[in-house]
Every structure is written in C-alpha cells, then in structure tokens.
Design a protein around this motif. Structure first.
Motif, mmCIF file in Angstrom:
data_model
loop_
_atom_site.group_PDB
_atom_site.id
_atom_site.type_symbol
_atom_site.label_atom_id
_atom_site.label_comp_id
_atom_site.label_asym_id
_atom_site.label_seq_id
_atom_site.Cartn_x
_atom_site.Cartn_y
_atom_site.Cartn_z
ATOM 1 N N GLU A 190 0.850 -1.202 0.000
ATOM 2 C CA GLU A 190 0.000 0.000 0.000
ATOM 3 C C GLU A 190 0.881 1.246 0.000
ATOM 4 O O GLU A 190 1.682 1.458 0.923
ATOM 5 N N ALA A 191 0.739 2.082 -1.035
ATOM 6 C CA ALA A 191 1.502 3.339 -1.106
ATOM 7 C C ALA A 191 1.033 4.285 -0.006
ATOM 8 O O ALA A 191 -0.168 4.380 0.278
ATOM 9 N N GLN A 192 1.999 4.992 0.603
ATOM 10 C CA GLN A 192 1.692 5.939 1.666
ATOM 11 C C GLN A 192 1.972 7.366 1.186
ATOM 12 O O GLN A 192 2.804 7.588 0.306
ATOM 13 N N GLY A 193 1.279 8.328 1.780
ATOM 14 C CA GLY A 193 1.377 9.706 1.315
ATOM 15 C C GLY A 193 2.691 10.383 1.649
ATOM 16 O O GLY A 193 3.182 11.218 0.891
ATOM 17 N N ASN A 194 3.259 10.048 2.793
ATOM 18 C CA ASN A 194 4.514 10.674 3.196
ATOM 19 C C ASN A 194 5.186 9.794 4.248
ATOM 20 O O ASN A 194 4.594 8.844 4.763
ATOM 21 N N TRP A 195 6.419 10.132 4.601
ATOM 22 C CA TRP A 195 7.201 9.289 5.505
ATOM 23 C C TRP A 195 6.648 9.289 6.922
ATOM 24 O O TRP A 195 6.725 8.282 7.624
ATOM 25 N N LYS A 196 6.117 10.409 7.366
ATOM 26 C CA LYS A 196 5.570 10.476 8.723
ATOM 27 C C LYS A 196 4.367 9.552 8.859
ATOM 28 O O LYS A 196 4.239 8.795 9.828
ATOM 29 N N GLU A 197 3.474 9.631 7.866
ATOM 30 C CA GLU A 197 2.277 8.768 7.873
ATOM 31 C C GLU A 197 2.692 7.299 7.858
ATOM 32 O O GLU A 197 2.138 6.467 8.596
ATOM 33 N N LEU A 198 3.669 6.970 7.026
ATOM 34 C CA LEU A 198 4.133 5.581 6.927
ATOM 35 C C LEU A 198 4.658 5.085 8.276
ATOM 36 O O LEU A 198 4.289 3.991 8.738
ATOM 37 N N LEU A 199 5.510 5.884 8.913
ATOM 38 C CA LEU A 199 6.086 5.468 10.199
ATOM 39 C C LEU A 199 4.998 5.303 11.254
ATOM 40 O O LEU A 199 4.979 4.304 11.996
ATOM 41 N N ASN A 200 4.088 6.266 11.313
ATOM 42 C CA ASN A 200 3.021 6.191 12.320
ATOM 43 C C ASN A 200 2.164 4.941 12.127
ATOM 44 O O ASN A 200 1.723 4.320 13.108
ATOM 45 N N ARG A 201 1.910 4.563 10.892
ATOM 46 C CA ARG A 201 1.053 3.396 10.629
ATOM 47 C C ARG A 201 1.760 2.080 10.966
ATOM 48 O O ARG A 201 1.101 1.100 11.304
ATOM 49 N N VAL A 202 3.085 2.072 10.870
ATOM 50 C CA VAL A 202 3.825 0.891 11.345
ATOM 51 C C VAL A 202 3.769 0.840 12.870
ATOM 52 O O VAL A 202 3.513 -0.217 13.472
ATOM 53 N N ILE A 203 3.983 1.993 13.509
ATOM 54 C CA ILE A 203 4.004 2.029 14.977
ATOM 55 C C ILE A 203 2.633 1.648 15.563
ATOM 56 O O ILE A 203 2.561 0.912 16.557
ATOM 57 N N ASN A 204 1.553 2.130 14.932
ATOM 58 C CA ASN A 204 0.225 1.812 15.508
ATOM 59 C C ASN A 204 -0.336 0.471 15.027
ATOM 60 O O ASN A 204 -1.444 0.090 15.429
ATOM 61 N N GLY A 205 0.399 -0.238 14.188
ATOM 62 C CA GLY A 205 0.010 -1.583 13.791
ATOM 63 C C GLY A 205 -0.863 -1.679 12.560
ATOM 64 O O GLY A 205 -1.258 -2.780 12.159
ATOM 65 N N ASP A 206 -1.180 -0.548 11.913
ATOM 66 C CA ASP A 206 -1.940 -0.607 10.658
ATOM 67 C C ASP A 206 -1.145 -1.337 9.573
ATOM 68 O O ASP A 206 -1.718 -1.985 8.692
ATOM 69 N N LEU A 207 0.175 -1.165 9.628
ATOM 70 C CA LEU A 207 1.058 -1.845 8.688
ATOM 71 C C LEU A 207 1.951 -2.810 9.462
ATOM 72 O O LEU A 207 2.386 -2.507 10.574
ATOM 73 N N ASP A 208 2.223 -3.970 8.864
ATOM 74 C CA ASP A 208 3.115 -4.935 9.519
ATOM 75 C C ASP A 208 4.572 -4.514 9.402
ATOM 76 O O ASP A 208 5.400 -4.864 10.257
ATOM 77 N N GLY A 209 4.898 -3.819 8.337
ATOM 78 C CA GLY A 209 6.269 -3.367 8.105
ATOM 79 C C GLY A 209 6.268 -2.423 6.923
ATOM 80 O O GLY A 209 5.238 -2.236 6.267
ATOM 81 N N GLU A 221 4.139 0.976 -13.073
ATOM 82 C CA GLU A 221 2.698 0.759 -12.957
ATOM 83 C C GLU A 221 2.114 1.685 -11.892
ATOM 84 O O GLU A 221 2.770 1.991 -10.895
ATOM 85 N N PRO A 222 0.881 2.139 -12.102
ATOM 86 C CA PRO A 222 0.321 3.180 -11.215
ATOM 87 C C PRO A 222 0.208 2.768 -9.755
ATOM 88 O O PRO A 222 0.276 3.629 -8.876
ATOM 89 N N GLN A 223 0.052 1.483 -9.457
ATOM 90 C CA GLN A 223 -0.046 1.072 -8.048
ATOM 91 C C GLN A 223 1.304 1.093 -7.335
ATOM 92 O O GLN A 223 1.350 0.977 -6.117
ATOM 93 N N TYR A 224 2.388 1.245 -8.119
ATOM 94 C CA TYR A 224 3.714 1.319 -7.504
ATOM 95 C C TYR A 224 4.247 2.757 -7.628
ATOM 96 O O TYR A 224 3.679 3.662 -7.059
ATOM 97 N N VAL A 225 5.314 2.987 -8.396
ATOM 98 C CA VAL A 225 5.862 4.350 -8.477
ATOM 99 C C VAL A 225 4.999 5.233 -9.374
ATOM 100 O O VAL A 225 4.779 6.412 -9.097
ATOM 101 N N GLY A 226 4.530 4.680 -10.487
ATOM 102 C CA GLY A 226 3.596 5.410 -11.331
ATOM 103 C C GLY A 226 4.218 6.521 -12.157
ATOM 104 O O GLY A 226 3.506 7.414 -12.613
ATOM 105 N N ALA A 227 5.527 6.500 -12.342
ATOM 106 C CA ALA A 227 6.184 7.465 -13.233
ATOM 107 C C ALA A 227 6.467 6.769 -14.562
ATOM 108 O O ALA A 227 6.444 5.531 -14.642
ATOM 109 N N PRO A 228 6.728 7.537 -15.625
ATOM 110 C CA PRO A 228 6.957 6.907 -16.934
ATOM 111 C C PRO A 228 8.112 5.901 -16.903
ATOM 112 O O PRO A 228 9.151 6.157 -16.286
#
Length: 441
Positions: free
Chosen positions: A52-71, A297-304
């Motif tokens: 799952e792509a995350q919007g920014n690094w802070k959001e990503l870290l917080n979601r790992v810490i609160n258990g929304d993401l496994d890693g 592919e758009p679900q990953y980096v999504g750049a040309p």
C-alpha cells in the motif's frame, strides 16, 4: 555473483502470521518489496502480502508504529530516530537494508545558470564530477547579503536526503542550520538555527512541482524525482549521493520491535523473500529493465517507464541532453553486501544526528555501539541467509561478504569515500564528529 540454483527442497518456516500489509513510498528503491511480491517470493514463503503506497514518511512510520502496517519501506534514519525519540518515540528495528545510493540533488534552471560559470569543466566541455557546493556558495552568499536565504527541500528530518544535502553544503562551507544551539539552549524543530540556507520537508513525489512553483530552488530526493525534473526541463541534477558517500545505505525494511518478537519466523520469511528480490534486481540488465516496467505501474511508483529506466539501468542524466553518464552503481540492491544491516551504517546516522543537534547531548563511543545493536538486527538477516542456503536457492559463497561482516563484528572497514575526504570509522564515531568544521561536537 553465482547463479541461483532455483527452489529445491525448501522446508518452510512455521510463520506466526501469513497475511501481511506493507507500506511504501513511490520511489524506485521500494523495488525489493515490489519484486518480492511480483516474482512470487513472498508466495514461496506462504505469505499473502498486500502493498500500500503511503502519502509521506511520517504517515508511513506512524502506521507501522500503531500496527496498521506490519512493516514498511523506510528511510534508514527512521528506525533510529524513533528509537532514540527524535520526532516520535517507538522501538523500530530493521534486519534488512533495501539498497545503497539512489539519491540526487537537483537545482532549478535559474540556480544552475548561476552555478555553471563556477563549475570546473573538463576537456570535453562537461562539468567535472563530483560537483561540489563550492559553485553554489557565491549564490548563497549573495542571497544572504540581500537578507534572504535560499530555500531547498529534503524529504524528512531523519532522512538520508537531509543528512546528504547537509553534508554536501557543509563540505563547501555552507552552514545548513541546526536543530539545537548549545550556546543558547534553543531548539528548532525545523533545523534552521544559524543556517545560511533553509532546508524544509517536502514529500518525494511533490518535489518537482514544488521546484517548478518556485517554493524551493533545489532539493535532495530519490529516484525518479530527479530524472522527472530533467524530463520536464525544470531543473538540473548537480550531484548524486554516490558522489557524496560511495555506496551509502539508503532505505531499510522496518518493523516494530514488538512485531518482530511476536512474529519471529514471519520476520525471517519476509527477509528471505526480500534477499531473493534484491539478488534478482542485481542479477542482470534485463531484470533491471523488467523492474523499471513493473515499478512504472500506477499502483507502484507510477512514473513513466522511460524515466525510471534511466537510473534503474545505470544511466543518469544531469544537464538535460548535455551531460548523460553511465552510473552502474546508482542503485545497488545486493552487490557489495548492500542488503546486510551493518551496525556501522547505523552509527553513521547517529553521528549526523549529533552533528546537527537532533541529539542534544554528546555521547560516548560505547553509546553509539549499544544503540546500533538495539536497532539493527543482523541475526535475523543471517537466519534468513542460512534458510535460503538450506533451501537450495543460494550457496554460502553468495554470502561471503555477509559472513565476513559477522566476523568483523558488523562493522565496515574505515573509509574516506566521502566528498570531503574525511575518514569514517564506525568504531570511533567521536573522532569522526570532531573532524567536521561545521557541526556540533
């Protein structure tokens, strides 16, 4: 590098959790996680993984810490910053280094036009690389004389990008600012104190548009966002982090300490899949080209694809259409033992946190070593290695550098492969810190 022997007689680990969700940021160095999924390496460990792509690094870290993401795909500094309590407090650990290198520093066309007359040119009429920030300093000084500071972007306070652009600037006598001033006791969460420039946080995919809007005049970011600036003709990369520190650690795969303790076999199984992915990525040019297509592919980096392909296949474009260079080590995922979590890499990040005031007290060499052992977990990496060899995917020869690292206590040899030529020995961090002309000691 030996050829994969292929899956033979794998005795699968009894994983504690078989359905997992991992986060990533849209950058090419998330490749080992994406490839482990797309090539079925997670499936081989009987793991069902959602990315799952995350919007920014802070959001990503917080979601790992609160258990929304496994890693997650993390900045190498994130587990370190979280564990020592800079920005947030949580025990985050890593057993796998995702890659070496992969970042660049890009400036606007206007700044490049002012820098270029100061840049040393070779006989071919092209800039001599690495381009130090000496060529930027007169522009910084002129702005300061006019009561202004150049504004530049980096992706997160504990990112390699923050430390790399600071390293590049400071090596040429440009003060990038501090998070703490011991003479006054003042702290500044933005890190602007006493600086000649202002470095602010911008999410990686937003860097080119922020540059184009004129909010910043330069940035340090991973790929493809430097090459996007080239393709849009809005900026010029002036250096890469390979030239700031050759084969520097970049991203890691991070989990919470609690998750690792609750899921030890799952952690090893995930690490096995990531090691196979890193190996595949470095195995051939054709694999890199295929990876560029997958990442586009758009679900990953999504750049040309054409933009991602540049750096992923060993070519980097600096001044558009003028300065295009082979850089076979721009992204390294397995070679040079890139996936092994060296304690000395962790210690380097801690030295930079001291240098710029993110850690407000000076620490003993013993503290650096003890802290690194809390965060980097090579034991899990080596268990995964033993499993892969036992499964028949690899031979011990494939991991001779990893076994050598274990024998060396998890520390790399001292090196001077930095743009300022200073020697870094992870066993003597305070000696290193004392050598910087700009930085807290």
């Amino acid at each position: 590098m030996a050829t994969l022997a292929g899956s033979a007689h794998a005795d699968l680990l009894d994983v504690e959790k078989d359905t997992l969700k991992f986060g990533f940021i849209k950058l090419t160095d998330c490749a080992p996680i994406v490839i482990a999924k797309e090539k079925g390496y997670f499936d081989d460990e009987l793991l069902t993984v959602e990315l799952e792509a995350q919007g920014n690094w802070k959001e990503l870290l917080n979601r790992v810490i609160n258990g929304d993401l496994d890693g997650a795909h993390m900045l190498a500094g994130q587990p370190i910053g979280a564990t020592i309590g800079f920005g947030t407090q949580a025990e985050v650990v890593t057993a796998y280094s995702l890659d070496y290198n992969g970042n660049g520093i890009t400036v606007s066309n206007q700044i490049w036009s002012e820098m270029k007359p100061n840049v040393t040119m070779g006989e071919d009429g092209k800039p001599v690389h690495p381009i130090p920030a000496d060529s930027l300093k007169p522009i910084v000084d002129k702005a300061l004389a006019g009561g202004n500071k150049l504004k530049m972007g980096m992706v997160f306070p504990v990112s390699t990008h923050n430390y790399e652009i600071r390293y590049w600037l400071a090596a040429s006598g440009i003060n990038p600012g501090f998070y703490f001033d011991p003479s006054t006791g003042q702290s500044d969460v933005a890190g602007f104190l006493n600086g000649d420039v202002e470095l602010s946080v911008t999410p990686p995919p937003q860097m080119p548009q922020t540059l184009e809007a004129g909010t910043i005049v330069g940035y340090c970011v991973g790929e493809p966002w430097n090459q996007v600036a080239v393709s849009k003709k809005i900026g010029v990369p002036v250096t890469t982090n390979y030239d700031i520190w050759k084969n520097n650690p970049e991203k890691v795969f991070g989990v919470t300490k609690g998750w690792g303790e609750e899921n030890p076999n799952t952690w090893i199984a995930v690490t096995k899949a990531l090691i196979r992915a890193g190996y595949w990525l470095d195995e051939s040019f054709e694999n890199r080209d295929e990876a560029a297509k997958i990442l586009s592919e758009p679900q990953y980096v999504g750049a040309p694809y054409e933009v991602i392909r540049n750096s992923m296949t060993g070519t980097f474009e600096f001044e558009p259409g003028v300065d295009i260079r082979d850089m076979p080590d721009f992204n390294v995922f397995f070679r040079y033992n890139a996936s092994y979590p060296y304690y000395s890499d962790c210690v380097w990040f801690l030295t930079q946190m001291i240098r710029w005031g993110q850690i407000e007290e000076q620490k003993s060499d013993e503290w650096f070593a003890e802290t690194a052992k809390k965060i980097y977990v090579p034991e899990v990496y080596m268990k995964a290695v033993e499993e892969l060899i036992d499964d028949g995917h690899f031979t011990k020869e494939d991991f001779k550098l990893a076994y050598a690292a274990v024998e060396d206590g998890g520390y790399k040899p001292a090196t001077t492969d930095f743009i300022d030529g200073l020697e870094y020995d992870g066993a003597k961090p305070n000696d290193y810190i004392k050598r910087f002309e700009i930085g807290l000691k």
